[in-house]
Design a protein around this motif. Structure first.
Motif, PDB file in Angstrom:
ATOM      1  N   UNK A 179       0.825  -1.215   0.000  1.00  0.00           N
ATOM      2  CA  UNK A 179       0.000   0.000   0.000  1.00  0.00           C
ATOM      3  C   UNK A 179       0.859   1.265   0.000  1.00  0.00           C
ATOM      4  N   UNK A 180       1.961   1.250   0.752  1.00  0.00           N
ATOM      5  CA  UNK A 180       2.759   2.468   0.943  1.00  0.00           C
ATOM      6  C   UNK A 180       4.107   2.413   0.234  1.00  0.00           C
ATOM      7  N   UNK A 181       4.257   1.457  -0.653  1.00  0.00           N
ATOM      8  CA  UNK A 181       5.477   1.366  -1.466  1.00  0.00           C
ATOM      9  C   UNK A 181       6.764   1.254  -0.630  1.00  0.00           C
ATOM     10  N   UNK A 182       6.836   0.196   0.152  1.00  0.00           N
ATOM     11  CA  UNK A 182       8.069  -0.108   0.893  1.00  0.00           C
ATOM     12  C   UNK A 182       8.489  -1.545   0.524  1.00  0.00           C
ATOM     13  N   UNK A 183       8.836  -1.776  -0.746  1.00  0.00           N
ATOM     14  CA  UNK A 183       9.065  -3.154  -1.195  1.00  0.00           C
ATOM     15  C   UNK A 183      10.272  -3.816  -0.533  1.00  0.00           C
ATOM     16  N   UNK A 184      11.180  -3.006   0.027  1.00  0.00           N
ATOM     17  CA  UNK A 184      12.405  -3.585   0.584  1.00  0.00           C
ATOM     18  C   UNK A 184      12.149  -4.495   1.788  1.00  0.00           C
ATOM     19  N   UNK A 185      10.996  -4.358   2.436  1.00  0.00           N
ATOM     20  CA  UNK A 185      10.747  -5.235   3.596  1.00  0.00           C
ATOM     21  C   UNK A 185      10.048  -6.536   3.196  1.00  0.00           C
ATOM     22  N   UNK A 186       9.633  -6.633   1.925  1.00  0.00           N
ATOM     23  CA  UNK A 186       8.824  -7.790   1.537  1.00  0.00           C
ATOM     24  C   UNK A 186       9.520  -9.144   1.711  1.00  0.00           C
ATOM     25  N   UNK A 187      10.771  -9.318   1.225  1.00  0.00           N
ATOM     26  CA  UNK A 187      11.373 -10.659   1.369  1.00  0.00           C
ATOM     27  C   UNK A 187      11.405 -11.143   2.826  1.00  0.00           C
ATOM     28  N   UNK A 188      11.861 -10.284   3.723  1.00  0.00           N
ATOM     29  CA  UNK A 188      11.947 -10.709   5.124  1.00  0.00           C
ATOM     30  C   UNK A 188      10.568 -10.894   5.739  1.00  0.00           C
ATOM     31  N   UNK A 189       9.611 -10.042   5.371  1.00  0.00           N
ATOM     32  CA  UNK A 189       8.262 -10.175   5.944  1.00  0.00           C
ATOM     33  C   UNK A 189       7.624 -11.495   5.476  1.00  0.00           C
ATOM     34  N   UNK A 190       7.795 -11.828   4.201  1.00  0.00           N
ATOM     35  CA  UNK A 190       7.273 -13.113   3.710  1.00  0.00           C
ATOM     36  C   UNK A 190       7.958 -14.278   4.431  1.00  0.00           C
ATOM     37  N   UNK A 191       9.265 -14.167   4.560  1.00  0.00           N
ATOM     38  CA  UNK A 191      10.002 -15.255   5.212  1.00  0.00           C
ATOM     39  C   UNK A 191       9.538 -15.414   6.669  1.00  0.00           C
ATOM     40  N   UNK A 192       9.378 -14.276   7.353  1.00  0.00           N
ATOM     41  CA  UNK A 192       8.928 -14.318   8.756  1.00  0.00           C
ATOM     42  C   UNK A 192       7.542 -14.945   8.867  1.00  0.00           C
ATOM     43  N   UNK A 193       6.687 -14.628   7.913  1.00  0.00           N
ATOM     44  CA  UNK A 193       5.328 -15.195   7.945  1.00  0.00           C
ATOM     45  C   UNK A 193       5.370 -16.695   7.660  1.00  0.00           C
ATOM     46  N   UNK A 194       6.311 -17.089   6.811  1.00  0.00           N
ATOM     47  CA  UNK A 194       6.368 -18.499   6.400  1.00  0.00           C
ATOM     48  C   UNK A 194       6.865 -19.431   7.499  1.00  0.00           C
ATOM     49  N   UNK A 195       7.657 -18.905   8.430  1.00  0.00           N
ATOM     50  CA  UNK A 195       8.215 -19.803   9.448  1.00  0.00           C
ATOM     51  C   UNK A 195       7.224 -20.077  10.580  1.00  0.00           C
ATOM     52  N   UNK A 196       6.134 -19.326  10.596  1.00  0.00           N
ATOM     53  CA  UNK A 196       5.220 -19.458  11.732  1.00  0.00           C
ATOM     54  C   UNK A 196       4.439 -20.766  11.677  1.00  0.00           C
ATOM     55  N   UNK A 197       4.125 -21.242  12.852  1.00  0.00           N
ATOM     56  CA  UNK A 197       3.382 -22.503  12.952  1.00  0.00           C
ATOM     57  C   UNK A 197       1.889 -22.179  12.802  1.00  0.00           C
ATOM     58  N   UNK A 198       1.396 -22.309  11.593  1.00  0.00           N
ATOM     59  CA  UNK A 198       0.035 -21.857  11.277  1.00  0.00           C
ATOM     60  C   UNK A 198      -1.025 -22.654  12.024  1.00  0.00           C
ATOM     61  N   UNK A 199      -0.731 -23.906  12.321  1.00  0.00           N
ATOM     62  CA  UNK A 199      -1.746 -24.723  12.996  1.00  0.00           C
ATOM     63  C   UNK A 199      -1.991 -24.264  14.429  1.00  0.00           C
ATOM     64  N   UNK A 200      -1.054 -23.487  14.988  1.00  0.00           N
ATOM     65  CA  UNK A 200      -1.206 -23.073  16.391  1.00  0.00           C
ATOM     66  C   UNK A 200      -2.303 -22.019  16.557  1.00  0.00           C
TER      67      UNK A 200
END
Ligand code: ZN
Length: 335
Positions: free
Chosen positions: A190-211
């Motif tokens: 929304x606010x054009x800060x693409x530089x945080x996307x790789x780490x934010x995606x990675x951080x979201x991916x490591x989470x235990x979704x079933x919890x």
């Protein structure tokens, strides 16, 4: 209607966390006073109705209206926003609306909470520490407003804080990267800060979704195409991990020639033990965190033969860390 809104806002997380007690007291008093629409032109009137102020600072000389909320602030603070500064340059009509004796500046299309965050930042920057996940509402709101109204120094400051939470190097992330990763992805778009996307995606991916630790909201916070990127990235990280677990001693960039049999066995067991998912953590396979921890595991390193065997383990670690970090944008289909 206004009163109900104001009351609910008074008890919001943002107020409770960031507002000094003195202000909170004043705010709860003001919040109970009612409908601002009945008093817009009435300085010194006898009506009990007062505008629903969220903030009033001593010597403030302008009133900002956002939906049903009013902020009495200093014009000088607001003119740090070039868009608003331009507005103040325009001649004011003689019958311009006034509130509490001050010119009224209405803004449109913004959320009250976003302006609340921005004003807190403009006035109390030192009290609103940078880069801490618990200040997410402030970061989010102030980024939206600073982007829309071109408040460049505020925006730069917020972007720096976001980059501290979701940095270019995934190994620099700590636990603060976990709680708001999904919202961060949407905010970055929304606010054009693409530089945080790789780490934010990675951080979201490591989470235990079933919890369900995210209250079942993370998948709703991102777009359908970003959800696909998340799934694709998680798949790729799992493959990266599986390749290590299948043969911990194999890496295309590292030679293991000369490593003694005892150390080979010890290195393989060590990698498998370290990178195996741990059911007791709120994440599944946060392998960057594990590998960073391995860098400091001197007890294990000291157990290997000097030179060749130590170098094998050390080279495997650095090669995998480098490759994982470089691969994250591609894993999440961002490159
Ligand atoms: Zn050895």
């Amino acid at each position: 209607m206004v009163v109900a809104f104001a009351d609910s806002y008074c008890s919001s997380e943002l107020d409770n966390e960031y507002m000094p007690l003195r202000k909170r007291r004043r705010l709860s008093k003001r919040c109970s006073l009612g409908d601002p629409a009945q008093n817009d032109n009435d300085e010194g009137n006898t009506s009990p109705w007062r505008p629903t102020f969220l903030h009033e600072y001593p010597g403030a000389d302008v009133v900002l209206r956002v939906n049903d909320a009013y902020f009495k602030v200093h014009k000088e603070r607001l003119t740090r926003a070039s868009v608003l500064a331009d507005m103040f340059e325009l001649p004011q009509p003689v019958d311009a609306e006034r509130v509490d004796g001050c010119p009224l500046v209405p803004v449109y299309g913004d959320e009250v909470a976003d302006w609340e965050a921005t004003i807190l930042w403009l006035y109390e920057k030192d009290g609103v520490a940078h880069g801490r996940a618990q200040h997410w509402p402030v970061l989010k709101g102030a980024l939206r407003i600073s982007t829309k109204y071109a408040i460049s120094n505020l925006r730069d400051s917020i972007v720096a804080s976001l980059c501290a939470i979701w940095p270019e190097t995934i190994f620099d992330m700590d636990l603060n990267c976990l709680p708001n990763a999904a919202e961060a992805i949407t905010l970055a778009r929304e606010c054009n800060v693409p530089q945080i996307l790789p780490s934010a995606f990675y951080a979201l991916s490591v989470q235990r979704w079933s919890s369900g630790i995210d209250n079942w909201t993370s998948h709703l916070a991102i777009s359908a195409s970003d959800l696909r990127r998340l799934i694709a990235g998680r798949e790729s990280v799992q493959e990266f991990l599986a390749n290590i677990l299948v043969n911990p001693l194999y890496d295309p960039d590292v030679t293991t020639d000369g490593t003694c049999a005892a150390c080979q066995s010890s290195i393989a067991s060590y990698w498998r033990a370290k990178l195996a998912p741990d059911a007791n953590t709120p994440w599944t396979f946060w392998i960057s965190r594990e590998m960073k921890g391995m860098l400091n595991d001197h007890a294990f390193m000291d157990s290997l033969c000097d030179d060749v065997c130590f170098d094998t383990h050390d080279s495997l670690l650095w090669a995998r860390m480098r490759r994982l970090n470089e691969s994250v944008p591609r894993f999440f289909l961002l490159a």
